[in-house]
Design an enzyme around this catalytic site. Structure first.
Site: not given
Ligand code: NAP
Ligand code: MG
Length: 493
Positions: A189, A265, A299, A397
């Site tokens: 996904k 991660e 990240c 972050e």
């Molecule tokens: P995120 O919410 O953790 O999203 C990552 C993945 O998880 C996406 O595919 C997302 O789908 C999915 N997801 C979100 N909510 C979920 C749930 N309740 N159950 C299952 N899967 C779920 O990250 P983001 O909102 O894109 O970014 C928010 C913050 O995450 C950033 O500001 C950053 O701090 C951190 N981040 C970290 C990394 C890293 O490389 N470690 C990468 C991106 C972001 P959707 O696309 O529909 O939300």
């Protein structure tokens, strides 16, 4: 590679894959629902994409299970899987400009970076894992007596992968390459902001010879498609890159369903320690790369610079100069130094951190939002100095081009400040003193410590976190551990 005008022409000629990819073909979502994916650099809708939900995840998992059970991929010899994955690597290389454009248009990164780093990187990682898989030997345990105890690595079955939007193609690749090489079937996904490159990748994988059902891509939202995958009773392992908050949800989903393995991660707040004996110009260049590359949406970004007090002023000056050079612009323009944030709402979040930072620290430079080509998702490279240990810009972050510079007096203090975080993904330190480098790198809580560089990373080295940056490792031979179980077969004779 191409001029601005040439990239624009290529972008205009793109055809988007925008359905679910299940059991070897593109299909609409069961509900017929769709969602728009937007180019954040222009605020224009690129296409609308099938919005997969629980029913689509069910179909994809069932296809993956059938494929796994009949051995069409899991039963192939490693050398046969290698050949197919090498073909996939070659196809990715042939399609670098298209794959780079898909990520750039979908989430705002510079197309020149996507074409030089992300897309060739994806090909490289598939090739590396493919080449490795037929060189791993299993074990015979030294039991002695009339016993033959074989310890073999076997694939787990159906792997669910949920990935973020910051490196859409590469984060998918980091999971898929070792998962497929070891013989698993996968349901991926992608993030809702950036589904396009994963769908094209699935098509290229089919062209390379990955059998139907072995790789499925279900675009959609985290709360429904992501959660359905995390809770699915027939998924054996869930691998995730994204936020710590969602990582914790996946542990809960597993605990409340079938206790599937979960590997996470989940980002960081990586410190970058600068000592007076370092090459300060090089340290500043690399620190700027480490926080402004990919708009700081990385990240392992070194978002906290910890500088010895004797060189604090000169390092702050150097970082202000570098920040001024990293001006954002049209991601398709090769002269731009940064692209746009992934979307408006994330730009809002980063601006809220900057507003808070203005009360917590001294703004050295940047801090403004920029409007360009009808979008206001661009943010100036921003540097703060003098924040206290409890400032939000030091603890959270931000995932944007925002650097916080703090000072230390002693090594002891530097290590304490560096480790004063819930995260532990990466750390850097700059010194010419070998003893200090070895001593401090041992004491920093991080999966990777880079000495006299930042974000050191390769297919050959494991990548992943400690503490709330997660557990399990991507890349290197160790990545195979996540996608295989050790199976003992003991024969007495
Ligand atoms: P995120 O919410 O953790 O999203 C990552 C993945 O998880 C996406 O595919 C997302 O789908 C999915 N997801 C979100 N909510 C979920 C749930 N309740 N159950 C299952 N899967 C779920 O990250 P983001 O909102 O894109 O970014 C928010 C913050 O995450 C950033 O500001 C950053 O701090 C951190 N981040 C970290 C990394 C890293 O490389 N470690 C990468 C991106 C972001 P959707 O696309 O529909 O939300
Ligand atoms: Mg998008």
């Amino acid at each position: 590679m191409f001029t601005h005008a040439e990239w624009k022409t290529r972008a205009a000629g793109l055809r988007f894959r925008n359905q679910c990819f299940i059991d070897g073909r593109f299909v609409p979502s069961a509900s017929g629902a769709r969602f728009e994916t937007v180019n954040p650099a222009t605020a224009e809708v690129l296409t609308d994409v099938a919005r997969g939900g629980a029913e689509d995840i069910d179909r994809a998992v069932a296809a993956a299970r059938r494929a796994f059970a009949d051995g069409r991929w899991s039963g192939k010899a490693p050398a046969e899987r290698k050949e197919v994955l090498l073909r996939l690597a070659a196809l990715i290389r042939e399609n670098v400009p298209e794959l780079a454009l898909l990520d750039s248009l979908d989430m705002g990164k510079l197309v020149k970076d996507a074409a030089a780093i992300d897309a060739p990187g994806s090909a490289h990682f598939f090739q590396w894992h493919a080449e490795a898989i037929d060189k791993l030997y299993d074990e015979i345990a030294p039991t002695g007596g009339r016993n033959l105890a074989m310890v073999r690595r076997v694939p787990l079955g159906v792997v669910g992968a949920v990935v973020p939007w910051n490196f859409p193609l590469d984060m998918a690749t980091w999971k898929l390459a070792p998962a497929l090489a070891t013989g698993n079937s996968v349901v991926l996904k992608p993030a809702e902001q950036s589904p396009l490159s994963a769908l094209r990748l699935a098509e290229l994988a089919a062209e390379a010879g990955i059998p139907d059902g072995v790789l499925n891509v279900v675009p959609g939202f985290g709360e429904d498609a992501g959660q359905a995958l995390g809770r699915h009773p027939d998924v054996d392992c869930l691998v995730f890159t994204g936020s710590t908050a969602v990582g914790k949800l996946f542990m809960r989903y597993a605990g409340e369903s079938n206790m599937k393995q979960v590997w996470l991660e989940t980002g960081g707040k990586s410190p970058n320690l600068i000592f007076p004996d370092a090459d300060l110009d090089r340290a500043a260049d690399m620190a700027a790369f480490g926080i402004f590359f990919n708009q700081g949406e990385v990240c392992s970004a070194n978002s906290r610079m910890l500088v010895h007090e004797s060189i604090a002023d000169e390092m702050i000056d150097r970082m202000a100069t570098r920040a001024a050079q990293a001006r954002p612009g049209d991601p398709l323009d090769p002269s731009s130094a940064m692209g746009s944030m992934v979307d408006r709402s994330h730009a809002d979040t980063v601006m809220r951190f900057i507003a808070q930072g203005r009360n917590e620290a001294r703004l050295v430079c940047g801090g403004e939002r920029i409007s360009l080509n009808g979008s206001d998702a661009f943010i100036q490279p921003t540097v703060f100095a003098g924040a206290g240990p409890d400032a939000r810009i030091v603890r959270d972050e931000i995932f944007g081009p925002v650097l916080s510079i703090q000072t230390f007096r002693t090594e002891e203090e530097a290590v304490a400040m560096a480790n004063d975080t819930v995260y532990g993904l990466a750390a850097s330190l700059w010194t010419r003193d070998l003893s200090r480098a070895l001593d401090l790198s041992a004491r920093l809580h991080a999966g990777t410590v880079s000495v006299n560089t930042v974000d050191a990373l390769s297919a050959m080295t494991p990548f992943g976190g400690m503490k709330q940056s997660g557990f399990g490792r991507d890349l290197s031979l160790h990545s195979f551990d996540k996608y295989s179980a050790l199976k003992t077969t003991w024969i007495s004779y």
